[in-house]
Scaffold this motif. Structure first.
Motif, PDB file in Angstrom:
ATOM      1  N   ASP A  55       1.696 -10.430  -4.097  1.00 17.74           N
ATOM      2  CA  ASP A  55       0.325 -10.358  -3.585  1.00 17.74           C
ATOM      3  C   ASP A  55       0.228 -10.691  -2.099  1.00 17.74           C
ATOM      4  N   ILE A  56       1.305 -11.120  -1.486  1.00 17.43           N
ATOM      5  CA  ILE A  56       1.288 -11.487  -0.069  1.00 17.43           C
ATOM      6  C   ILE A  56       1.682 -10.280   0.778  1.00 17.43           C
ATOM      7  N   VAL A  57       0.816  -9.909   1.702  1.00 22.54           N
ATOM      8  CA  VAL A  57       1.090  -8.820   2.630  1.00 22.54           C
ATOM      9  C   VAL A  57       1.834  -9.350   3.850  1.00 22.54           C
ATOM     10  N   GLU A  58       1.429 -10.530   4.308  1.00 24.91           N
ATOM     11  CA  GLU A  58       2.002 -11.113   5.517  1.00 24.91           C
ATOM     12  C   GLU A  58       1.846 -12.630   5.456  1.00 24.91           C
ATOM     13  N   ALA A  59       2.820 -13.338   6.024  1.00 21.12           N
ATOM     14  CA  ALA A  59       2.752 -14.806   6.057  1.00 21.12           C
ATOM     15  C   ALA A  59       3.262 -15.305   7.405  1.00 21.12           C
ATOM     16  N   ALA A  60       2.696 -16.406   7.846  1.00 23.85           N
ATOM     17  CA  ALA A  60       3.149 -17.071   9.066  1.00 23.85           C
ATOM     18  C   ALA A  60       3.044 -18.571   8.843  1.00 23.85           C
ATOM     19  N   VAL A  61       4.009 -19.306   9.380  1.00 18.85           N
ATOM     20  CA  VAL A  61       4.034 -20.759   9.231  1.00 18.85           C
ATOM     21  C   VAL A  61       4.148 -21.392  10.611  1.00 18.85           C
ATOM     22  N   LEU A  80      -4.750 -14.291  -6.079  1.00 28.29           N
ATOM     23  CA  LEU A  80      -3.875 -15.409  -5.737  1.00 28.29           C
ATOM     24  C   LEU A  80      -4.624 -16.392  -4.847  1.00 28.29           C
ATOM     25  N   ASP A  81      -4.428 -17.673  -5.104  1.00 26.18           N
ATOM     26  CA  ASP A  81      -5.054 -18.697  -4.275  1.00 26.18           C
ATOM     27  C   ASP A  81      -3.985 -19.601  -3.670  1.00 26.18           C
TER      28      ASP A  81
END
Length: 173
Positions: free
Chosen positions: A99-105, A129-130
């Protein structure tokens, strides 16, 4: 990949020694087409160019055949509880979720850890998704010190003029 003809690329530790195959270090470039410094900026030149070589700020590993694989940017490392972890390592775990298209940390100040991970994610359309689901996924795959303290859902990630992720904008959110 490898450097272009005329450019020597090495993966070196902080002291300028080659790192063993498979271990990470900074990419250092030298050659006739590598600039010798920054125009009218002696401090940036001194910080980035050592011994006539460009210390790129890219963290990478090299395989047995001499191919270089970029792992992260030097400035994108977090240091929670004295441990060093690349933000990309955490991002790679998060984007395993379908369900994640993009992530950044990014790193944020933390009273207990010194610095903690804060994750920003863009969900695929229609996802339920939460943040708790993201954290549960991370708990099964990351050490405790690397777990995001917070997960922020965004509609889109901020990008700079060249279309690259703008982590400075994330830090200002």
């Amino acid at each position: 990949g490898r450097g272009i003809p005329g450019v020597k690329l090495e993966v070196l530790d902080k002291e300028g020694r080659p790192v063993p195959v498979g271990e990470t270090g900074e990419i250092v470039a030298s050659g006739e087409n590598i600039t010798r410094g920054y125009y009218l900026d002696p401090q940036a030149t001194a910080d980035t160019f050592k011994g006539g070589a460009l210390w790129t700020g890219d963290i990478a590993r090299m395989d047995e055949d001499g191919y270089i694989f970029v792992v992260d940017r030097l400035k994108d490392f977090l240091k929670p509880s004295g441990h060093r972890i690349a933000s990309k390592q955490i991002e790679d775990v998060i984007v395993q979720l379908p369900d994640i298209v993009e992530a950044a940390v990014i790193g944020t100040p933390d009273d207990v850890l010194g610095e903690a991970a804060k994750a920003f994610v863009v969900l695929r359309r229609g996802s339920t998704l939460d943040a708790a689901g993201v954290l549960q996924h991370c708990k099964a795959r990351l050490p405790q010190y690397a777990l995001p303290r917070e997960v922020v859902m965004l509609k889109t990630m901020p990008k700079n003029a060249s279309g690259k992720l703008d982590k400075l904008s994330l830090k200002r959110l």
